[in-house]
Design an enzyme around this catalytic site. Structure first.
Site, PDB file in Angstrom:
ATOM      1  CE  LYS A  48      -1.875  -6.313  11.315  1.00 33.52           C
ATOM      2  NZ  LYS A  48      -2.007  -6.049  12.749  1.00 33.52           N
ATOM      3  CB  THR A  49      -6.424  -5.741  14.849  1.00 32.30           C
ATOM      4  OG1 THR A  49      -5.178  -5.276  14.347  1.00 32.30           O
ATOM      5  CG2 THR A  49      -6.508  -5.482  16.341  1.00 32.30           C
TER       6      THR A  49
ATOM      7  CG  ASP B   2      -0.853  -7.998  15.610  1.00 33.22           C
ATOM      8  OD1 ASP B   2      -1.130  -8.438  14.482  1.00 33.22           O
ATOM      9  OD2 ASP B   2      -1.093  -6.827  15.962  1.00 33.22           O
ATOM     10  CD  GLU B   3       1.604  -5.846  12.335  1.00 35.45           C
ATOM     11  OE1 GLU B   3       2.020  -6.426  11.308  1.00 35.45           O
ATOM     12  OE2 GLU B   3       0.900  -4.825  12.294  1.00 35.45           O
TER      13      GLU B   3
ATOM     14  CD  GLN C 281       0.628  -4.823   5.628  1.00 33.80           C
ATOM     15  OE1 GLN C 281       0.486  -3.738   6.181  1.00 33.80           O
ATOM     16  NE2 GLN C 281      -0.272  -5.784   5.719  1.00 33.80           N
TER      17      GLN C 281
ATOM     18  NE  ARG D  59      -0.413   1.451   4.933  1.00 37.44           N
ATOM     19  CZ  ARG D  59      -0.862   0.364   5.565  1.00 37.44           C
ATOM     20  NH1 ARG D  59      -1.393   0.468   6.757  1.00 37.44           N
ATOM     21  NH2 ARG D  59      -0.804  -0.823   4.985  1.00 37.44           N
TER      22      ARG D  59
END
Length: 625
Positions: free
Chosen positions: A32-33, A219-220, A250, A560
């Site tokens: 995503k980044t 973002d997020e 998330q 993770r």
């Protein structure tokens, strides 16, 4: 540089989309980044926008710095030097310094941090004739934060208040805000609140910044609260060139006001929005992703992405059942030692994740005994936590009445009135006839020490959990001398680690809560305490909403892991000073059995001996996201 190089088809669609609002639902490890930064670079490279017209908003300075580094590789200095990439708070501070005078805010305003805020609240609470016990500053601060996050000024908060406590908390809010104005100060929540107020009350100021930032990239998005959502909606209202990236699965910060429903609201407010799913994962093996998918798919209140990968591995998820939390910690230490020595994993590429900070204590002690270096992320080591040190001082003073150092700590921790109660209690109990646990419980109860904490306050809840965990240590060592000696030995190990803080220790195994792990990744991950009442947490099991957030937390923990995932639970746990039989977490039942390899205690450490790493163990492509 070719900005589209290395992107998969869905990533390319997200980067090159133009003409309408864009919502990118990006699963864990899906890049995503990369998509967000490449999209900003693409807009500049294709001359769709000048860099000065692009606003990149995120939640942490670390994430903002990462975006700037990526932009530096994609664009020339000339093309990127006027692009704003930063946190919501830094952007709002920038706006208020330049335009806040329209609503009476001086350009030289002071920003109050949490300590400043609580100190001011103590003054206000006292001025209004209340006591910190009636209205704890941190609890009132949380009330004010929640009000500001929902764009409620003091008058509105007073109107919507229910019951005695909220009614008077709203009065404190009113006086607190007057004081901030008098002192030309803003707290962190004011930065967003006042910016939205500025834009709402002064359309000409809003239009100026709409003109300046025609392209808004966020973002997020699942972590935005109502005030942040309103801010981005106002900025994008004129040109409608907004791109949001997020993943409801998330969303784990509901207790901070984050609202994943903003992802759904986005498509309602921008009905012509293009929605693109990023489901290809570049981090984990398919086995790990299948486990994550099987857990999160049980959530019904938000969209769920189905992650997949081309990364191959024969590793199953290792399931470790032990008879106690001490055996659990010991087995984890043995597994980590095997990973390090037989597969040559660096210590820093291994993480132990737990639901509560208090769980770190037994893991820390096992690591110290096994000479495993570790780094505690986002918190103090167990015996360094202030509430633990307070109670240890009480016990040391009970054991040795002439210990002036412990006496001083007790006075500071208890205050004059509670100290008198404490001293009276010491005179009435026979320390030699009571167990460590009985002494501990008697002293903290009789002295009123626990009255300092509000169980509804998040920080205090963690402190109370640490105190309860200290009871578990006391229950393990019934004689007070033995208990204090054990603590002293562990603290001596702490000191030894401090003295040898070289490269090895800096690169130690990472210990952290599941909440702290979001955004990170590790070659091997250990999820510990996989039990009902721990994960999901007992306080989150009262309704389905709470259980769903716990399930998202479990999903974050699983995703993770890159190559190795271990899940452990204890059938019996000394839980906060009381022995209890525990059921395995309901989330474990969601994971298909064919993804799991059961490890009995006798089998621990056998897996990696005489085995060399194979290509199927590690398949990395660090540039892909």
């Amino acid at each position: 540089m070719d900005i589209l190089a290395g992107l998969n088809p869905q990533q390319k669609q997200a980067v090159t989309h133009t003409g309408s609002p864009l919502l990118v639902l990006a699963g864990a490890g899906s890049g995503k980044t990369k998509v967000l930064t490449h999209r900003a670079a693409y807009l500049v490279d294709q001359k769709i926008a000048n860099s000065s017209e692009i606003l990149l908003l995120t939640f942490t300075n670390k994430a903002a710095g990462e975006m700037k580094e990526r932009m530096a590789k994609l664009l020339t200095t000339t093309n990127r030097n006027s692009l704003f990439a930063g946190t919501f708070h830094s952007f709002c501070c920038y706006i208020l310094r330049r335009s806040g005078q329209s609503i009476g805010i001086s350009p030289n305003f002071t920003i109050y941090d949490t300590d400043d805020q609580e100190n001011l609240l103590r003054t206000v609470i006292n001025d209004l004739g209340f006591t910190p016990k009636e209205f704890k500053p941190s609890s009132v601060a949380y009330f004010i934060e929640n009000a500001k996050n929902n764009f409620l000024d003091p008058d509105s908060a007073a109107t919507t208040a229910h019951g005695f406590w909220e009614t008077y908390a709203a009065k404190i809010y009113q006086q607190y805000q007057r004081k901030l104005t008098e002192y030309h100060a803003l707290d962190f929540n004011d930065l967003l609140f006042m910016t939205v107020r500025l834009f709402s009350d002064h359309p000409s100021v809003l239009e100026k910044y709409q003109q300046q930032y025609r392209h808004v990239l966020v973002d997020e998005y699942q972590d935005t609260n109502q005030i942040q959502y309103l801010l981005t909606k106002l900025l994008a209202r004129k040109y409608r060139q907004i791109s949001a990236v997020g993943d409801a699965s998330q969303s784990i910060y509901g207790w901070r006001g984050a609202d994943y429903h903003n992802l759904v609201a986005f498509t309602s407010d921008f009905k012509d929005a293009r929605v693109i799913n990023l489901e290809e994962n570049y981090r984990s093996t398919q086995t790990i992703l299948d486990a994550a998918n099987s857990v999160i798919v049980k959530n019904n209140s938000h969209p769920v992405l189905k992650l997949f990968t081309t990364k191959q591995s024969s590793n199953l998820i290792k399931l470790i059942e032990t008879e106690s939390e001490i055996a659990e910690a010991k087995n984890i230490a043995q597994e980590i030692t095997s990973l390090h020595h037989h597969l040559h994993l660096a210590w820093k590429d291994i993480a132990v994740l737990y639901r509560m900070n208090a769980q770190s204590r037994v893991i820390e002690e096992a690591f110290l005994k096994n000479n495993i270096p570790y780094v505690l992320i986002g918190g103090l080591r167990f015996y360094d936590r202030s509430e633990v040190k307070d109670i240890l001082a009480m016990l040391r003073l009970a054991n040795n009445p002439v210990d002036e150092l412990s006496s001083g700590r007790c006075l500071k921790a208890l205050g004059k009135n509670r100290r008198q109660l404490f001293d009276s209690c010491l005179k009435t109990i026979d320390v030699k006839k009571l167990t460590s646990l009985e002494i501990l419980e008697t002293l903290i109860t009789t002295s009123g020490y626990l009255d300092k904490f509000d169980s509804k306050d998040e920080d205090d809840q963690r402190r109370l959990e640490n105190i309860k965990e200290l009871k578990s240590v006391a229950a393990t060592f019934p004689h007070l001398n033995d208990f204090l000696e054990n603590v002293a030995l562990v603290q001596a190990e702490y000191s030894q680690q401090e003295k040898t803080k070289g490269k090895e220790n800096r690169e130690g195994v990472r210990l952290m809560t599941l909440h702290s792990s979001k955004g990170l990744e590790f070659t091997a991950v250990f999820l510990v305490g996989f039990e009902e009442g721990i994960l999901p947490h007992s306080q989150s099991m009262v309704d389905e909403h709470g259980v769903e957030e716990e399930r998202r937390l479990c999903y974050v923990g699983i995703t993770r892991a890159k190559d190795f995932l271990f899940i452990s639970y204890a059938t019996r746990r000394l839980y906060f000073g009381r022995s209890s039989l525990n059921e395995p977490s309901r989330f474990l039942a969601d994971i298909p059995r064919d993804l799991l390899e059961f490890i009995s205690p006798a089998e621990v450490t056998r897996h990696y001996r005489h085995r060399q790493p194979s290509d199927s163990d590690f398949i990395y492509d660090p540039d892909i996201y």
